[in-house]
Design a protein around this motif. Structure first.
Motif, PDB file in Angstrom:
ATOM      1  N   ILE A   1       0.842  -1.193   0.000  1.00 31.81           N
ATOM      2  CA  ILE A   1       0.000   0.000   0.000  1.00 31.81           C
ATOM      3  C   ILE A   1       0.876   1.241   0.000  1.00 31.81           C
ATOM      4  CG2 ILE A   1      -1.804   1.259   1.236  1.00 31.81           C
ATOM      5  CD1 ILE A   1      -2.479  -1.391   2.631  1.00 31.81           C
ATOM      6  N   GLU A   2       0.529   2.209  -0.846  1.00 33.10           N
ATOM      7  CA  GLU A   2       1.189   3.512  -0.878  1.00 33.10           C
ATOM      8  C   GLU A   2       0.145   4.589  -0.631  1.00 33.10           C
ATOM      9  OE1 GLU A   2       4.463   2.652  -4.403  1.00 33.10           O
ATOM     10  OE2 GLU A   2       2.855   4.081  -4.742  1.00 33.10           O
ATOM     11  N   LEU A   3       0.476   5.556   0.183  1.00 32.98           N
ATOM     12  CA  LEU A   3      -0.364   6.738   0.372  1.00 32.98           C
ATOM     13  C   LEU A   3       0.451   7.955  -0.029  1.00 32.98           C
ATOM     14  CD1 LEU A   3      -1.465   4.821   3.063  1.00 32.98           C
ATOM     15  CD2 LEU A   3      -3.066   6.684   2.835  1.00 32.98           C
ATOM     16  N   VAL A   4      -0.107   8.756  -0.940  1.00 32.91           N
ATOM     17  CA  VAL A   4       0.586   9.919  -1.468  1.00 32.91           C
ATOM     18  C   VAL A   4      -0.316  11.129  -1.293  1.00 32.91           C
ATOM     19  CG1 VAL A   4       1.638  10.930  -3.525  1.00 32.91           C
ATOM     20  CG2 VAL A   4       1.706   8.457  -3.183  1.00 32.91           C
ATOM     21  N   SER A   5       0.242  12.211  -0.764  1.00 32.58           N
ATOM     22  CA  SER A   5      -0.494  13.458  -0.615  1.00 32.58           C
ATOM     23  C   SER A   5      -0.564  14.167  -1.971  1.00 32.58           C
ATOM     24  CB  SER A   5       0.209  14.348   0.414  1.00 32.58           C
ATOM     25  OG  SER A   5      -0.424  15.600   0.467  1.00 32.58           O
TER      26      SER A   5
ATOM     27  N   SER B   1      -1.225  22.463  -7.519  1.00 35.14           N
ATOM     28  CA  SER B   1      -0.767  22.009  -8.835  1.00 35.14           C
ATOM     29  C   SER B   1      -1.517  20.783  -9.333  1.00 35.14           C
ATOM     30  CB  SER B   1       0.726  21.689  -8.778  1.00 35.14           C
ATOM     31  OG  SER B   1       0.944  20.593  -7.907  1.00 35.14           O
ATOM     32  N   TRP B   2      -2.166  20.064  -8.464  1.00 31.46           N
ATOM     33  CA  TRP B   2      -2.866  18.824  -8.784  1.00 31.46           C
ATOM     34  C   TRP B   2      -1.951  17.845  -9.511  1.00 31.46           C
ATOM     35  CZ3 TRP B   2      -7.158  17.690  -6.335  1.00 31.46           C
ATOM     36  CH2 TRP B   2      -7.926  18.731  -5.847  1.00 31.46           C
ATOM     37  N   ASP B   3      -0.712  17.774  -9.059  1.00 34.31           N
ATOM     38  CA  ASP B   3       0.241  16.821  -9.630  1.00 34.31           C
ATOM     39  C   ASP B   3       0.030  15.445  -8.999  1.00 34.31           C
ATOM     40  OD1 ASP B   3       1.471  18.604 -11.330  1.00 34.31           O
ATOM     41  OD2 ASP B   3       2.946  19.224  -9.833  1.00 34.31           O
ATOM     42  N   PHE B   4      -0.271  14.479  -9.841  1.00 29.67           N
ATOM     43  CA  PHE B   4      -0.415  13.112  -9.382  1.00 29.67           C
ATOM     44  C   PHE B   4       0.900  12.382  -9.628  1.00 29.67           C
ATOM     45  CE2 PHE B   4      -4.738  14.414  -9.696  1.00 29.67           C
ATOM     46  CZ  PHE B   4      -5.417  13.652  -8.756  1.00 29.67           C
ATOM     47  N   PRO B   5       1.192  11.368  -8.847  1.00 29.89           N
ATOM     48  CA  PRO B   5       2.461  10.647  -9.047  1.00 29.89           C
ATOM     49  C   PRO B   5       2.503   9.986 -10.421  1.00 29.89           C
ATOM     50  CG  PRO B   5       1.107   9.572  -7.369  1.00 29.89           C
ATOM     51  CD  PRO B   5       0.412  10.824  -7.752  1.00 29.89           C
TER      52      PRO B   5
ATOM     53  N   ILE C   1      -5.734  15.934   0.629  1.00 32.19           N
ATOM     54  CA  ILE C   1      -6.248  14.882  -0.250  1.00 32.19           C
ATOM     55  C   ILE C   1      -5.174  13.817  -0.379  1.00 32.19           C
ATOM     56  CG2 ILE C   1      -7.018  14.320  -2.577  1.00 32.19           C
ATOM     57  CD1 ILE C   1      -8.121  17.151  -2.777  1.00 32.19           C
ATOM     58  N   MET C   2      -5.567  12.585  -0.129  1.00 33.60           N
ATOM     59  CA  MET C   2      -4.622  11.468  -0.166  1.00 33.60           C
ATOM     60  C   MET C   2      -5.011  10.511  -1.287  1.00 33.60           C
ATOM     61  SD  MET C   2      -2.600  12.254   2.271  1.00 33.60           S
ATOM     62  CE  MET C   2      -1.609  10.784   2.389  1.00 33.60           C
ATOM     63  N   LEU C   3      -4.004  10.098  -2.041  1.00 28.27           N
ATOM     64  CA  LEU C   3      -4.175   9.074  -3.076  1.00 28.27           C
ATOM     65  C   LEU C   3      -3.637   7.763  -2.516  1.00 28.27           C
ATOM     66  CD1 LEU C   3      -4.768   8.197  -6.039  1.00 28.27           C
ATOM     67  CD2 LEU C   3      -2.390   8.789  -6.531  1.00 28.27           C
ATOM     68  N   VAL C   4      -4.451   6.736  -2.591  1.00 34.69           N
ATOM     69  CA  VAL C   4      -4.053   5.409  -2.114  1.00 34.69           C
ATOM     70  C   VAL C   4      -3.853   4.528  -3.331  1.00 34.69           C
ATOM     71  CG1 VAL C   4      -4.742   3.430  -0.733  1.00 34.69           C
ATOM     72  CG2 VAL C   4      -5.459   5.714  -0.064  1.00 34.69           C
ATOM     73  N   ARG C   5      -2.678   3.899  -3.402  1.00 31.95           N
ATOM     74  CA  ARG C   5      -2.399   2.941  -4.477  1.00 31.95           C
ATOM     75  C   ARG C   5      -2.024   1.617  -3.809  1.00 31.95           C
ATOM     76  NH1 ARG C   5       1.528   5.783  -8.773  1.00 31.95           N
ATOM     77  NH2 ARG C   5       2.990   5.641  -7.051  1.00 31.95           N
ATOM     78  N   ALA C   6      -2.786   0.590  -4.142  1.00 30.08           N
ATOM     79  CA  ALA C   6      -2.546  -0.740  -3.576  1.00 30.08           C
ATOM     80  C   ALA C   6      -2.217  -1.700  -4.710  1.00 30.08           C
ATOM     81  CB  ALA C   6      -3.773  -1.223  -2.817  1.00 30.08           C
ATOM     82  N   CYS C   7      -1.245  -2.557  -4.456  1.00 33.49           N
ATOM     83  CA  CYS C   7      -0.825  -3.544  -5.463  1.00 33.49           C
ATOM     84  C   CYS C   7      -0.782  -4.920  -4.813  1.00 33.49           C
ATOM     85  CB  CYS C   7       0.554  -3.182  -6.022  1.00 33.49           C
ATOM     86  SG  CYS C   7       1.156  -4.374  -7.239  1.00 33.49           S
ATOM     87  N   ALA C   8      -1.445  -5.866  -5.439  1.00 38.04           N
ATOM     88  CA  ALA C   8      -1.426  -7.250  -4.967  1.00 38.04           C
ATOM     89  C   ALA C   8      -0.766  -8.116  -6.036  1.00 38.04           C
ATOM     90  CB  ALA C   8      -2.839  -7.748  -4.698  1.00 38.04           C
ATOM     91  N   THR C   9       0.039  -9.054  -5.601  1.00 35.69           N
ATOM     92  CA  THR C   9       0.708  -9.984  -6.510  1.00 35.69           C
ATOM     93  C   THR C   9      -0.045 -11.307  -6.463  1.00 35.69           C
ATOM     94  OG1 THR C   9       2.797  -8.926  -5.971  1.00 35.69           O
ATOM     95  CG2 THR C   9       2.916 -11.039  -7.084  1.00 35.69           C
ATOM     96  N   MET C  10      -0.467 -11.773  -7.644  1.00 28.45           N
ATOM     97  CA  MET C  10      -1.254 -13.001  -7.719  1.00 28.45           C
ATOM     98  C   MET C  10      -0.681 -13.929  -8.781  1.00 28.45           C
ATOM     99  SD  MET C  10      -5.060 -11.549  -7.422  1.00 28.45           S
ATOM    100  CE  MET C  10      -5.417 -10.123  -6.429  1.00 28.45           C
TER     101      MET C  10
END
Length: 173
Positions: free
Chosen positions: A91-95, A100-104, A131-140
């Motif tokens: 899980i990543e949380l990015v402000s 600027s509304w710059d997203f990662p 405002i927090m952006l949550v990016r989750a990655c699962a390996t399957m």
């Protein structure tokens, strides 16, 4: 005037076998590719729902004193079809800067199960009104890794592919 064929070449016995040998592998490959694509889409939708449910709980304050382990548990409790969720989920949380509304733009970090685990980095849950952006990655793991969609996906060292889900929330004061 047509030349006369040798009697051996006029025999049509075995035609069905030749057709079967030529067509059957293609049909089976299409079938396996369709199964793998369907499983991938099902896993993606269910994983995306699990992330959304966890983020809803976080927004509503139902997760007391949130940290990385609690967020991971909240996602894993709702995740269906994610094998060994606790060790395959990152899980990543990015402000997000509202000026600027710059997203990662960097790719989402996923867990490579063939390498030793990196230390857990505690996510920054942000400040009030952020405002927090949550990016989750699962390996399957793929069922048929050499057919269809799974053959062309980015994989970890053990052959598992990555499913990524994103969500967002605002930290209420």
């Amino acid at each position: 005037m047509s030349p006369r064929l040798h009697p051996r070449w006029r025999d049509d016995g075995g035609n069905a076998t030749v057709e079967f040998v030529l067509v059957f592998p293609v049909i089976i490959w299409i079938f396996f590719a369709a199964m793998e694509s369907g499983l991938y889409m099902t896993r993606y939708v269910l994983f995306d729902r699990a992330v959304d449910m966890a983020m809803r709980d976080l927004r509503l304050g139902l997760i007391a004193d949130p940290d990385a382990a609690k967020l991971k548990d909240a996602i894993c409790n709702n995740a269906i079809l994610v094998e060994d969720c606790a060790t395959s989920l990152h899980i990543e949380l990015v402000s997000i800067d509202t000026d600027s509304w710059d997203f990662p733009t960097d790719p989402v970090t996923c867990i490579d199960r063939s390498r030793p685990m990196a230390p857990v980095i505690e996510p920054d849950l942000g400040a009030p009104n952020e405002i927090m952006l949550v990016r989750a990655c699962a390996t399957m793991d793929a069922i048929f890794p050499t057919t269809g969609i799974a053959a062309n996906m980015t994989k970890d060292g053990n052959g598992g592919y990555f499913i990524v889900s994103s969500s967002g929330f605002v930290n209420e004061p």
